[in-house]
Design a protein around this motif. Structure first.
Motif, PDB file in Angstrom:
ATOM      1  N   PRO A 155      38.860   4.165   8.229  1.00 13.28           N
ATOM      2  CA  PRO A 155      39.482   3.090   7.710  1.00 13.28           C
ATOM      3  C   PRO A 155      39.840   3.268   5.991  1.00 13.28           C
ATOM      4  O   PRO A 155      41.052   2.657   5.620  1.00 13.28           O
ATOM      5  N   LEU A 156      39.298   3.953   5.451  1.00 14.86           N
ATOM      6  CA  LEU A 156      39.230   4.178   3.762  1.00 14.86           C
ATOM      7  C   LEU A 156      40.778   5.233   3.891  1.00 14.86           C
ATOM      8  O   LEU A 156      41.480   5.036   2.610  1.00 14.86           O
ATOM      9  N   THR A 157      40.821   6.164   4.535  1.00 14.72           N
ATOM     10  CA  THR A 157      42.247   7.082   4.199  1.00 14.72           C
ATOM     11  C   THR A 157      43.240   6.972   5.505  1.00 14.72           C
ATOM     12  O   THR A 157      43.976   7.832   5.379  1.00 14.72           O
TER      13      THR A 157
ATOM     14  N   ILE B 166      46.492   7.059   3.793  1.00 15.55           N
ATOM     15  CA  ILE B 166      46.782   8.058   2.801  1.00 15.55           C
ATOM     16  C   ILE B 166      47.447   9.447   3.358  1.00 15.55           C
ATOM     17  O   ILE B 166      46.709   9.929   4.121  1.00 15.55           O
ATOM     18  N   VAL B 167      48.541   9.858   2.976  1.00 17.74           N
ATOM     19  CA  VAL B 167      49.186  11.048   3.390  1.00 17.74           C
ATOM     20  C   VAL B 167      49.275  11.927   2.270  1.00 17.74           C
ATOM     21  O   VAL B 167      50.005  11.768   1.290  1.00 17.74           O
ATOM     22  N   PRO B 168      48.555  13.055   2.184  1.00 15.99           N
ATOM     23  CA  PRO B 168      48.779  13.894   1.111  1.00 15.99           C
ATOM     24  C   PRO B 168      50.151  14.216   0.761  1.00 15.99           C
ATOM     25  O   PRO B 168      50.998  14.739   1.790  1.00 15.99           O
ATOM     26  N   GLY B 169      50.480  14.338  -0.483  1.00 15.89           N
ATOM     27  CA  GLY B 169      51.706  14.819  -0.758  1.00 15.89           C
ATOM     28  C   GLY B 169      52.842  13.627  -0.724  1.00 15.89           C
ATOM     29  O   GLY B 169      53.963  13.571  -1.444  1.00 15.89           O
ATOM     30  N   ARG B 170      52.247  12.499  -0.417  1.00 17.42           N
ATOM     31  CA  ARG B 170      53.303  11.052  -0.326  1.00 17.42           C
ATOM     32  C   ARG B 170      52.848  10.141  -1.354  1.00 17.42           C
ATOM     33  O   ARG B 170      51.657  10.172  -1.574  1.00 17.42           O
ATOM     34  N   LYS B 171      53.859   9.251  -1.833  1.00 17.45           N
ATOM     35  CA  LYS B 171      53.485   8.267  -2.601  1.00 17.45           C
ATOM     36  C   LYS B 171      52.658   7.283  -2.031  1.00 17.45           C
ATOM     37  O   LYS B 171      52.790   6.976  -0.882  1.00 17.45           O
ATOM     38  N   PRO B 172      51.747   6.660  -2.730  1.00 14.78           N
ATOM     39  CA  PRO B 172      50.886   5.803  -2.096  1.00 14.78           C
ATOM     40  C   PRO B 172      51.871   4.362  -1.664  1.00 14.78           C
ATOM     41  O   PRO B 172      52.810   4.294  -2.104  1.00 14.78           O
ATOM     42  N   LEU B 173      51.477   3.615  -0.701  1.00 16.78           N
ATOM     43  CA  LEU B 173      51.962   2.586  -0.175  1.00 16.78           C
ATOM     44  C   LEU B 173      52.136   1.600  -1.511  1.00 16.78           C
ATOM     45  O   LEU B 173      51.460   1.482  -2.200  1.00 16.78           O
ATOM     46  N   ASN B 174      53.497   1.038  -1.645  1.00 18.20           N
ATOM     47  CA  ASN B 174      53.451  -0.126  -2.378  1.00 18.20           C
ATOM     48  C   ASN B 174      53.261  -1.248  -1.931  1.00 18.20           C
ATOM     49  O   ASN B 174      52.636  -1.415  -0.898  1.00 18.20           O
TER      50      ASN B 174
ATOM     51  N   VAL C 280      40.938  11.018  -4.554  1.00 17.94           N
ATOM     52  CA  VAL C 280      41.751  10.719  -3.022  1.00 17.94           C
ATOM     53  C   VAL C 280      42.128   9.354  -3.025  1.00 17.94           C
ATOM     54  O   VAL C 280      43.237   9.015  -2.672  1.00 17.94           O
ATOM     55  N   LEU C 281      41.051   8.472  -3.378  1.00 17.70           N
ATOM     56  CA  LEU C 281      41.286   6.999  -2.955  1.00 17.70           C
ATOM     57  C   LEU C 281      42.093   6.541  -4.146  1.00 17.70           C
ATOM     58  O   LEU C 281      42.960   5.686  -3.762  1.00 17.70           O
ATOM     59  N   LEU C 282      42.012   6.771  -5.297  1.00 15.97           N
ATOM     60  CA  LEU C 282      42.646   6.379  -6.376  1.00 15.97           C
ATOM     61  C   LEU C 282      44.243   6.610  -6.548  1.00 15.97           C
ATOM     62  O   LEU C 282      45.100   5.808  -6.655  1.00 15.97           O
ATOM     63  N   GLU C 283      44.273   7.882  -5.982  1.00 17.30           N
ATOM     64  CA  GLU C 283      45.937   8.507  -5.971  1.00 17.30           C
ATOM     65  C   GLU C 283      46.302   8.014  -4.783  1.00 17.30           C
ATOM     66  O   GLU C 283      47.690   7.776  -4.646  1.00 17.30           O
ATOM     67  N   GLY C 284      45.853   7.839  -3.647  1.00 16.58           N
ATOM     68  CA  GLY C 284      46.455   7.834  -2.174  1.00 16.58           C
ATOM     69  C   GLY C 284      46.544   6.278  -1.793  1.00 16.58           C
ATOM     70  O   GLY C 284      47.325   6.129  -0.991  1.00 16.58           O
ATOM     71  N   ASN C 285      45.805   5.304  -2.406  1.00 20.01           N
ATOM     72  CA  ASN C 285      45.902   3.900  -1.995  1.00 20.01           C
ATOM     73  C   ASN C 285      45.249   3.129  -3.067  1.00 20.01           C
ATOM     74  O   ASN C 285      43.963   2.390  -2.845  1.00 20.01           O
ATOM     75  N   PRO C 286      45.850   2.994  -4.073  1.00 18.67           N
ATOM     76  CA  PRO C 286      45.213   1.918  -5.228  1.00 18.67           C
ATOM     77  C   PRO C 286      45.162   0.635  -4.867  1.00 18.67           C
ATOM     78  O   PRO C 286      44.370  -0.086  -5.139  1.00 18.67           O
ATOM     79  N   HIS C 287      46.039  -0.190  -3.955  1.00 22.12           N
ATOM     80  CA  HIS C 287      45.997  -1.281  -3.457  1.00 22.12           C
ATOM     81  C   HIS C 287      44.715  -1.452  -2.735  1.00 22.12           C
ATOM     82  O   HIS C 287      44.226  -2.648  -2.927  1.00 22.12           O
TER      83      HIS C 287
ATOM     84  N   CYS D 105      38.335  17.723   1.458  1.00 26.50           N
ATOM     85  CA  CYS D 105      37.665  16.334   1.259  1.00 26.50           C
ATOM     86  C   CYS D 105      38.058  15.510   2.763  1.00 26.50           C
ATOM     87  O   CYS D 105      39.476  15.535   2.912  1.00 26.50           O
ATOM     88  N   TRP D 106      37.184  15.058   3.372  1.00 28.90           N
ATOM     89  CA  TRP D 106      37.341  14.411   4.761  1.00 28.90           C
ATOM     90  C   TRP D 106      36.593  13.179   4.795  1.00 28.90           C
ATOM     91  O   TRP D 106      35.510  12.980   4.400  1.00 28.90           O
ATOM     92  N   GLU D 107      37.408  12.148   5.355  1.00 27.11           N
ATOM     93  CA  GLU D 107      36.519  10.927   5.890  1.00 27.11           C
ATOM     94  C   GLU D 107      35.963  10.904   7.254  1.00 27.11           C
ATOM     95  O   GLU D 107      36.659  11.090   8.394  1.00 27.11           O
TER      96      GLU D 107
END
Length: 433
Positions: free
Chosen positions: A4-6, A9-17, A96-103, A254-256
């Protein structure tokens, strides 16, 4: 396997707006709690889910919230702070969470703020996380524009301000009361407790400080329920966990994964095992301030109870691996150098003891150690232990030292008797730091 947490999150892709995040179910937990649940019901749900803090201490989140005064006579305003000052050596999970899915973090902070009826919230971010600062700033702006933050959120009458505060790079700010002092513009020294922050925290008002990963779990608990969350774990501890591995392994990262996966699975299946030419000697299971574990512990579940029973702590769940070609004395000296530098200097045992430990280890590492130095180090692991210092920095520093003296004592003795580091190709001392 649910992640659920990741999951977004796709490495190298901007987070969801915001729009993309809403399309995959984002902010549904906010709509649900504001329309269907009282703050007390949200607290009870999180308590039933058995969510434990992911910052290192593992304190039950719902219980922590329950100490906040509630009702019309409660002090106001109340504060919620996301502890994103991730400075534990070897730890990079919150990044990972801050950069990958701030919302996801903002949604979790709204849920937590509603549960304790906080009207002002802060993200206390590590200074070095520049990309995270940019993404969080953009996400907060979008959340205000959409009415998830500000006054009368979604017409509910609930108000919440949210601000990003960037720290200046002190390890001490990971301690929640030192963090609050820093947020008030003061020196980051820890405070005496009691009173605890839940009663008298930021600017003397009730305050909850939760770790980033802890807060990111909340939307999923609200959406899916306590029983769903508990079933994610493999042992008595609930949920998933962001585990990390660093050191001379084939695929550090890092892995969930489900809470309770074994050390061996994490090391061999996900990190790919040791690099060719290197053998495993030991690991710090949850960052630099946890005790070493060794070969006999590899089949232990990575959960709070199992790691504690083995004499260490789960901590942040991000392992640092030590291989057979790394000097344990130099490894330990490097850690003590860090802790000695990061002491705030407020209490004597920490201010004077940690540099003393570092000085002795440096002498041993240089081949200038004496047999009595080991007894002095043994003494320090007790003198700087729990109950003898103002906060947990020095006791945390003693964890890798005391366990290194337990599992690798022969290596310390060889340095002393051979008058040089056995791992050094040259007898001329080279600093390990």
């Amino acid at each position: 396997m649910e992640k659920p947490l990741t999951q977004h999150i796709v490495p190298g892709r901007k987070p969801l707006n915001l729009k993309e995040y809403e399309k995959v179910g984002g902010y549904q937990s906010v709509r649900k709690i504001l329309k269907e649940m009282s703050p007390q019901e949200v607290q009870a749900l999180v308590k039933d889910a058995n969510l434990r803090g992911r910052g290192g201490a593992g304190f039950p989140t719902g219980m922590k919230w329950s100490f906040v005064p509630m009702g019309p006579d409660a002090p106001s305003p109340k504060y919620l702070v996301a502890n994103a000052d991730e400075m534990e050596p070897g730890t990079f999970k919150d990044r990972v969470l801050l950069e990958g899915n701030p919302h996801q973090l903002i949604e979790g902070m709204i849920v937590a703020s509603y549960a304790i009826q906080a009207s002002i919230s802060y993200v206390f971010l590590r200074w070095a996380y520049k990309l995270a600062a940019k993404e969080i700033t953009q996400a907060i702006h979008e959340a205000y524009e959409a009415g998830y933050l500000g006054n009368n959120i979604l017409g509910s009458g609930f108000n919440l301000e949210m601000h990003l505060h960037t720290g200046v790079g002190r390890y001490m700010c990971g301690e929640e009361t030192a963090l609050l002092n820093a947020l008030e513009g003061k020196r980051a020294n820890p405070r005496a407790k009691p009173p605890f922050p839940q009663v008298s925290g930021l600017f003397g008002k009730p305050t909850i400080v939760n770790n980033v990963e802890t807060l990111c779990n909340l939307p999923h608990i609200v959406n899916n329920g306590a029983e769903w969350f508990k079933k994610l774990g493999l042992t008595e501890d609930a949920g998933t966990k962001l585990y990390g591995v660093s050191g001379r392994v084939k695929t550090p990262g890092c892995w969930e994964l489900p809470m309770g996966i074994t050390i061996r699975e994490l090391l061999e299946e996900y990190a790919g095992g040791m690099q060719d030419g290197y053998l495993f000697r030991g690991l710090l299971p949850g960052g630099a301030s946890t005790d070493f574990l060794v070969e006999e512990h590899l089949d232990l579940p990575m959960d709070y109870g199992s790691i504690q029973a083995a004499g260490s702590r789960l901590g942040t769940g991000t392992m640092i691996i030590m291989d057979d070609q790394t000097c344990p004395v130099g490894f330990t000296l490097n850690l003590q150098h860090f802790f000695a530098q990061e002491s705030c200097g407020f209490c004597t045992p920490c201010r004077e003891g940690l540099p003393w430990v570092e000085k002795i280890l440096m002498a041993i590492d240089k081949g200038e150690g004496k047999p009595e130095h080991l007894l002095t180090l043994d003494f320090h692991t007790k003198y700087l232990g729990p109950g003898n210092t103002f906060c947990a920095l020095a006791p945390g520093a003693m964890e890798p030292l005391q366990s290194a003296l337990k599992y690798f004592r022969e290596d310390f003795e060889r340095h002393i008797h051979e008058h040089h580091c056995p791992w050094s190709k040259s007898k001329a001392w080279q600093p390990s730091i």
